[in-house]
Design an enzyme around this catalytic site. Structure first.
Site, PDB file in Angstrom:
ATOM      1  N   PRO A   1      -6.518  -5.942  11.730  1.00  0.00           N
ATOM      2  CA  PRO A   1      -6.951  -7.332  11.709  1.00  0.00           C
ATOM      3  C   PRO A   1      -6.362  -8.040  10.492  1.00  0.00           C
ATOM      4  O   PRO A   1      -6.641  -7.680   9.364  1.00  0.00           O
ATOM      5  CB  PRO A   1      -8.476  -7.231  11.622  1.00  0.00           C
ATOM      6  CG  PRO A   1      -8.803  -5.888  12.158  1.00  0.00           C
ATOM      7  CD  PRO A   1      -7.657  -5.021  11.736  1.00  0.00           C
ATOM      8  N   GLU A   2      -5.501  -9.003  10.744  1.00  0.00           N
ATOM      9  CA  GLU A   2      -4.945  -9.843   9.692  1.00  0.00           C
ATOM     10  C   GLU A   2      -5.523 -11.237   9.899  1.00  0.00           C
ATOM     11  O   GLU A   2      -6.435 -11.409  10.700  1.00  0.00           O
ATOM     12  CB  GLU A   2      -3.408  -9.827   9.769  1.00  0.00           C
ATOM     13  CG  GLU A   2      -2.836  -8.412   9.720  1.00  0.00           C
ATOM     14  CD  GLU A   2      -1.314  -8.359   9.818  1.00  0.00           C
ATOM     15  OE1 GLU A   2      -0.651  -9.326   9.407  1.00  0.00           O
ATOM     16  OE2 GLU A   2      -0.803  -7.342  10.313  1.00  0.00           O
TER      17      GLU A   2
ATOM     18  N   LYS B   1      -8.770 -12.281   4.818  1.00  0.00           N
ATOM     19  CA  LYS B   1      -9.168 -11.452   5.963  1.00  0.00           C
ATOM     20  C   LYS B   1     -10.661 -11.165   5.944  1.00  0.00           C
ATOM     21  O   LYS B   1     -11.136 -10.252   6.620  1.00  0.00           O
ATOM     22  CB  LYS B   1      -8.390 -10.129   5.945  1.00  0.00           C
ATOM     23  CG  LYS B   1      -6.875 -10.301   6.048  1.00  0.00           C
ATOM     24  CD  LYS B   1      -6.122  -9.016   5.771  1.00  0.00           C
ATOM     25  CE  LYS B   1      -4.637  -9.283   5.590  1.00  0.00           C
ATOM     26  NZ  LYS B   1      -3.910  -8.105   5.068  1.00  0.00           N
TER      27      LYS B   1
ATOM     28  N   ARG C   1     -12.350   4.171  11.658  1.00  0.00           N
ATOM     29  CA  ARG C   1     -11.912   4.871  10.446  1.00  0.00           C
ATOM     30  C   ARG C   1     -12.797   4.634   9.222  1.00  0.00           C
ATOM     31  O   ARG C   1     -12.484   5.146   8.146  1.00  0.00           O
ATOM     32  CB  ARG C   1     -10.455   4.521  10.166  1.00  0.00           C
ATOM     33  CG  ARG C   1      -9.541   5.178  11.186  1.00  0.00           C
ATOM     34  CD  ARG C   1      -8.115   4.743  11.039  1.00  0.00           C
ATOM     35  NE  ARG C   1      -7.516   5.272   9.832  1.00  0.00           N
ATOM     36  CZ  ARG C   1      -6.279   5.008   9.468  1.00  0.00           C
ATOM     37  NH1 ARG C   1      -5.535   4.206  10.199  1.00  0.00           N
ATOM     38  NH2 ARG C   1      -5.779   5.510   8.391  1.00  0.00           N
TER      39      ARG C   1
ATOM     40  N   ARG D   1       5.819 -12.013  -8.641  1.00  0.00           N
ATOM     41  CA  ARG D   1       6.272 -10.705  -8.141  1.00  0.00           C
ATOM     42  C   ARG D   1       7.788 -10.686  -7.955  1.00  0.00           C
ATOM     43  O   ARG D   1       8.288 -10.116  -6.996  1.00  0.00           O
ATOM     44  CB  ARG D   1       5.586 -10.401  -6.796  1.00  0.00           C
ATOM     45  CG  ARG D   1       4.066 -10.362  -6.837  1.00  0.00           C
ATOM     46  CD  ARG D   1       3.531  -9.217  -7.675  1.00  0.00           C
ATOM     47  NE  ARG D   1       4.074  -7.923  -7.307  1.00  0.00           N
ATOM     48  CZ  ARG D   1       3.497  -7.072  -6.460  1.00  0.00           C
ATOM     49  NH1 ARG D   1       2.360  -7.377  -5.913  1.00  0.00           N
ATOM     50  NH2 ARG D   1       4.040  -5.911  -6.192  1.00  0.00           N
TER      51      ARG D   1
ATOM     52  N   ARG E   1       4.989   1.197   3.963  1.00  0.00           N
ATOM     53  CA  ARG E   1       4.526   0.838   5.306  1.00  0.00           C
ATOM     54  C   ARG E   1       5.649   0.937   6.324  1.00  0.00           C
ATOM     55  O   ARG E   1       6.806   0.693   5.998  1.00  0.00           O
ATOM     56  CB  ARG E   1       4.020  -0.622   5.355  1.00  0.00           C
ATOM     57  CG  ARG E   1       3.070  -0.990   4.297  1.00  0.00           C
ATOM     58  CD  ARG E   1       1.702  -0.377   4.568  1.00  0.00           C
ATOM     59  NE  ARG E   1       0.946  -0.268   3.339  1.00  0.00           N
ATOM     60  CZ  ARG E   1       0.302  -1.278   2.768  1.00  0.00           C
ATOM     61  NH1 ARG E   1       0.325  -2.450   3.337  1.00  0.00           N
ATOM     62  NH2 ARG E   1      -0.349  -1.095   1.657  1.00  0.00           N
TER      63      ARG E   1
END
Length: 293
Positions: free
Chosen positions: A2-3, A58, A124, A167, A278
């Site tokens: 879920p984003e 989120k 999970r 970043r 990822r």
DNA sequence: CACTTGACCTGTCCGC
DNA sequence: TGCGGACAGGTCAAGT
């Protein structure tokens, strides 16, 4: 999984289904999923009425009439599924992934005065649901650090550039996944927007030309909005508040498309590589790698 | 401080 | 068929 678009779809669905309902019971089987003192839970939300359902990044917030909120993070496999009078005895729709509830992934059950129920399922057990005074939500660590909402008008190109500057020595995929840079982007929409902007995910932020950052800004907004319009992405677990799947995956250009021909028609094959720890989906030909400014 | 990696969990899939 | 191991990916803590 879920984003932002999935959480937003759940929010819209829940808002229609539970506003005005009164909570009469809360039960849970896994303390980490609902790390609240049972007595406080009873004192603070039993007999409270649902007033609003909000979202930031989120995170979902269900505000109740006692000035408390249920603050919820679905993490990877969390689901919030409502079962009400309209579904009693009616079986389940074909586009549902969820059968009879509770099932073995059910962690929390909220029961309303009309006997309808809200199930928090989480295979999970990474997700959580916490009871927090509504006015204190902005003070929790996550809310203090989280970056701008990408679908707000205030998310300008300038804001995006400034956020990315923090970043500038890392790869662009890690930067997009960093919730303090932009709120709500996860693995699916990072890959989709980088493909759309023609930027290789291993590109170093500081080396990407401004016009590409501009394209990426527009791609992020476009991809997130398109997915909300399609009810989000169902890869494995995600369902909306009625237990139904989202359809964005059939519009995905690269995510989970490894082995397929690039949709741009360049003739090459979508590959799956690893970036920022990822699984990452790219077209090597269409996504340019920027390493040096 | 900037950045990367591992832990949290369970179900599924792949190779032997 | 059974079984071990890799993998899935959001976030935080711990490590470099």
């Amino acid at each position: 999984m879920p984003e932002l678009p999935e959480v937003e779809t759940v929010r819209i669905g829940l808002k229609k289904l539970i506003i005005g309902k009164t909570i009469v019971n809360v039960s849970f089987d896994w303390p980490k999923s609902f790390p609240n003192d049972p007595q406080q839970t009873a004192a603070f939300i039993l007999n409270a009425r649902i007033q609003n359902v909000r979202r930031r990044a989120k995170v979902l917030m269900i505000d109740v009439s006692t000035d408390y909120s249920l603050v919820i993070h679905l993490k990877m496999t969390g689901q919030l599924v409502y079962r009400g009078e309209q579904t009693f005895g009616a079986g389940h729709p074909n586009d549902s992934l969820v059968g009879d509830l509770p099932d073995k992934s059910t962690r929390v059950i909220i029961t309303f005065a009309d006997n309808s129920q809200l199930f928090f399922n989480d295979q999970r057990k990474f997700g959580w649901m916490r009871l927090i005074p509504t006015l204190e939500i902005p003070n929790i660590d996550f809310m203090k650090k989280v970056g701008p909402e990408p679908l707000e008008p205030s998310f300008t190109l300038q804001v995006f550039q400034d956020q990315l500057l923090r970043r500038k020595n890392t790869n662009i995929k890690a930067a997009l996944l960093d919730q303090t840079v932009v709120a709500g982007i996860g693995n699916i929409y990072a890959d989709e927007s980088l493909f759309m902007a023609g930027i290789h995910p291993k590109s170093i932020v500081g080396a990407i030309p401004k016009r590409r950052i501009n394209l990426l800004h527009d791609s992020v907004v476009h991809v997130l909005q398109l997915s909300i319009n399609k009810g989000g992405s169902t890869d494995k677990n995600y369902v909306n508040a009625e237990g139904k799947k989202g359809s964005y995956m059939s519009f995905a250009k690269v995510f989970r498309q490894e082995g397929n021909i690039c949709p741009n028609g360049c003739g090459s094959i979508i590959e799956k590589i690893k970036v920022a720890g990822r699984g990452t989906h790219i077209c090597k030909k269409c996504q340019k790698l920027y390493k040096v400014a």
